[in-house]
Design an enzyme around this catalytic site. Structure first.
Site, PDB file in Angstrom:
ATOM      1  N   SER A  89      28.125-102.263  42.867  1.00 28.40           N
ATOM      2  CA  SER A  89      28.803-102.128  41.575  1.00 28.40           C
ATOM      3  C   SER A  89      29.999-101.203  41.703  1.00 28.40           C
ATOM      4  O   SER A  89      29.908-100.110  42.262  1.00 28.40           O
ATOM      5  CB  SER A  89      27.837-101.573  40.526  1.00 28.40           C
ATOM      6  OG  SER A  89      26.839-102.501  40.206  1.00 28.40           O
TER       7      SER A  89
ATOM      8  N   HIS B 107      28.372 -98.559  33.738  1.00 31.65           N
ATOM      9  CA  HIS B 107      26.914 -98.419  33.804  1.00 31.65           C
ATOM     10  C   HIS B 107      26.458 -97.471  34.910  1.00 31.65           C
ATOM     11  O   HIS B 107      25.311 -97.030  34.915  1.00 31.65           O
ATOM     12  CB  HIS B 107      26.240 -99.794  33.965  1.00 31.65           C
ATOM     13  CG  HIS B 107      26.364-100.415  35.322  1.00 31.65           C
ATOM     14  ND1 HIS B 107      27.253-101.428  35.607  1.00 31.65           N
ATOM     15  CD2 HIS B 107      25.705-100.181  36.478  1.00 31.65           C
ATOM     16  CE1 HIS B 107      27.130-101.786  36.870  1.00 31.65           C
ATOM     17  NE2 HIS B 107      26.202-101.037  37.426  1.00 31.65           N
TER      18      HIS B 107
ATOM     19  N   ASP C 149      32.699-103.269  31.242  1.00 34.76           N
ATOM     20  CA  ASP C 149      31.921-102.373  32.094  1.00 34.76           C
ATOM     21  C   ASP C 149      32.826-101.691  33.132  1.00 34.76           C
ATOM     22  O   ASP C 149      32.675-101.859  34.335  1.00 34.76           O
ATOM     23  CB  ASP C 149      30.809-103.158  32.796  1.00 34.76           C
ATOM     24  CG  ASP C 149      29.798-102.246  33.486  1.00 34.76           C
ATOM     25  OD1 ASP C 149      29.944-101.008  33.390  1.00 34.76           O
ATOM     26  OD2 ASP C 149      28.875-102.766  34.136  1.00 34.76           O
TER      27      ASP C 149
END
Length: 254
Positions: free
Chosen positions: A214, A113, A143
């Site tokens: 992230s 992402h 992801d």
């Protein structure tokens, strides 16, 4: 006459008192405006009262882990990532996150992402070395993105694909939250969760994370990567909601 001169007026000076009295309504209006603004922010951002305390907490833990062996060994291989995405002719978006290198020539693991639809991906190592890439592959239904760069003798972190992480394991993450770089945090693995349309499970860690985390590596006590941070959640503990990091086990990597 400026404000400093006003402050220097003696209390009994009639001219000074008159000017101060004339300025009071303006000060009150500014004070009221400030209070209204703060109230609006507090209402609009539910976690506003805790924002700065959370920041101080992760900075404090980072200082405590500064000389930790796992952190010292793995930190050089943790990178910051900026992905530039073009949204129309004159509009671009820059997404920021974390990644880590697993190959001396440059194989960067991060989240899908962060880099999806990116026209340019900038990878920055801690020593200031910068690489640019447009090449990456993704793992279906996970992801995770794998970025290839052309480097040499780059610092690396090893993967632990043999041992599966267990509830109660102590783990360390290193990431780039809120614009800070290579912040270290430590916590314990909690629950495991099934993911729709995937055979892989994810797990939570009792570490509060922030934007920029992230793609952070989850490290075991052997300084090896056992997971990749990709999101956050909250769980109910004794009637209270606690923030948790969510991670993908490294067994999903090819």
């Amino acid at each position: 006459m400026n404000d400093d001169e006003l402050m220097d007026e003696e209390p009994g000076d009639e001219l000074g008192d008159e000017m101060l009295n004339n300025k009071k309504p303006g000060y009150f209006r500014k004070l009221v405006t400030l209070l209204v603004l703060l109230a609006f922010i507090a209402i609009s951002v539910p976690n506003f009262p805790f924002l700065f305390s959370d920041t101080l907490n992760f900075l404090e833990q980072n200082r405590a882990l500064k000389e930790d062996e796992i952190v010292q060994r793995c930190k050089p291989a943790v990178v910051s990532i900026e992905a530039t995405v073009a949204n129309g002719l004159f509009n671009t978006e820059v997404k920021r996150g974390t990644g880590f290198n697993i190959s001396p020539t440059g194989t960067i693991i991060t989240n899908q992402h962060i880099v999806v639809n990116a026209s340019t991906i900038t990878i920055r190592f801690g020593d200031g070395t910068v690489y640019y890439s447009k090449k990456y592959e993704v793992i279906p239904d996970v992801d995770i993105a794998i970025i290839q760069i052309e480097g040499s003798a780059l610092p690396t972190i090893a993967l632990n694909t043999k041992d599966r992480v267990q509830t109660g394991d102590t783990v360390t993450i290193i990431g780039n939250p809120l614009g800070y770089e290579k912040i270290s945090q430590r916590g314990e693995v909690g629950q495991f969760y099934s993911v729709k349309n995937s055979l892989n499970q994810i797990f939570d860690i009792n570490i509060p994370i922030n934007p920029g985390n992230s793609g952070s590596p989850v490290l075991d006590n052997q300084s090896k990567v056992i997971g990749v941070i990709f999101a956050s959640t909250s769980v109910e503990i004794n009637g209270k909601s606690e923030p948790r990091a969510l991670a993908i086990p490294v067994q999903v990597l090819p």
